[in-house]
Design a protein around this motif. Structure first.
Motif: not given
Length: 242
Positions: A189, A221, A225
Motif C-alpha cells: 500500500d 488497511l 484496500g
C-alpha cells in the motif's frame, strides 16, 4: 569501472573482500552512477550458478524477471510479469528488485511464500529471513520456500506519476505436521508492505476466512484496500477443493 563476473562462491567472496559493489541488472543504479561517479569495481552474479537457479521451491537472485516462468508458483510469476516494461524485465533481476528497489514489487509474493533468503557473506553462505536482508542490504544469492497448495497475485491499476499501485498477494499452505492449512496475505500500500496469516479451515467459506484477517495487520488497511483483499482471497479460495 571494472565489472567482475565471478563463477564460483569463492570468487564472489574474493570480489566482496576487494571492495566490488554488487549490482543486479543495474537498472536502478546506472543513473545514480552517471550523476555521482562510477565505483572502481562492480560485481554481477549473472555467471554464478547458485544465483541463477529457477525451480518450484527456489529462485536465484541473478535471474532476470523475464525468465521467471511456470517453474515457480503463480504468485511469484505474476508479480514478476507486472514489473515495469518488457525492456526493464529483460534486464532487472530478482536481487535488484528485492534489495535495490524502493518498490520491491516481488516482496509481497515472496512473503506469502514464507520465503527465506540465502545470502553470501565474507565468511560463507547462510540462510536468514527477508526482513534482515532488507534491513541490512545483504548480498542476496536467492530465495527458498516450500511450495504452496495455491497462490495468486493482483496489482490494481495505477495513475501515471501517482503513488505505486496497490498490490495484494496470497497463498494457501499446508501444515505438514497437523495436516492443516493456513492462508498468508501480503499487500503493498504505497511504499508500505503488510503481511499476516490466519488458519484456513477447508469447511469454512471464504467470507469466514477473510473475516479472520480483520484481526491481523491486514485489518488495519483502509476500506478500499480491505475490499480488494476480500475479492482476491475469495477468488483464490473458490478454486480450491473442499
Amino acid at each position: 569501472m571494472l565489472l567482475r563476473l565471478p563463477v564460483s562462491l569463492s570468487e564472489a567472496q574474493e570480489c566482496l573482500a576487494e571492495g566490488a559493489i554488487p549490482i543486479g541488472g543495474a537498472t536502478l543504479v546506472w543513473a545514480t552512477w552517471q550523476r555521482d561517479g562510477f565505483p572502481e569495481q562492480a560485481m554481477s552474479l549473472r555467471r554464478l550458478p547458485e544465483a541463477n537457479v529457477i525451480g518450484r521451491e527456489e529462485l536465484g537472485a541473478a535471474v532476470m524477471l523475464h525468465q521467471i516462468d511456470e517453474r515457480v508458483p503463480e504468485v511469484l510469476r505474476r508479480a514478476a510479469a507486472t514489473v515495469g516494461t518488457g525492456a526493464v524485465r529483460r534486464t532487472a533481476t530478482v536481487g535488484g528488485n528485492l534489495v535495490g528497489s524502493t518498490l520491491r514489487c516481488l516482496l509481497p509474493a515472496a512473503l506469502v511464500l514464507n520465503a527465506g533468503a540465502v545470502v553470501l557473506e565474507s565468511d560463507g553462505v547462510r540462510e536468514t529471513d527477508l526482513a534482515e536482508v532488507l534491513a541490512k542490504r545483504h548480498l542476496l544469492l536467492g530465495l527458498r520456500w516450500r511450495e504452496p497448495i495455491a497462490s495468486a497475485y493482483r496489482k490494481e491499476a495505477g495513475e501515471a506519476g501517482g503513488p505505486p499501485p496497490f498490490v495484494v498477494a496470497a497463498a494457501v499452505h499446508a501444515d505438514g505436521v497437523r495436516q492443516l492449512r493456513h492462508l498468508r496475505v501480503a499487500v503493498r500500500d504505497g511504499y508500505d508492505v503488510l503481511d499476516d496469516s490466519v488458519p484456513y479451515d477447508t469447511g469454512a467459506d471464504a467470507d469466514q476466512v477473510v473475516d479472520l484477517l480483520q484481526d491481523t495487520t491486514i485489518g488495519t488497511l483502509h476500506s478500499p484496500g480491505r475490499a480488494v483483499v476480500r475479492r482476491h482471497v475469495r477468488e483464490l479460495l473458490a478454486g480450491l477443493p473442499r
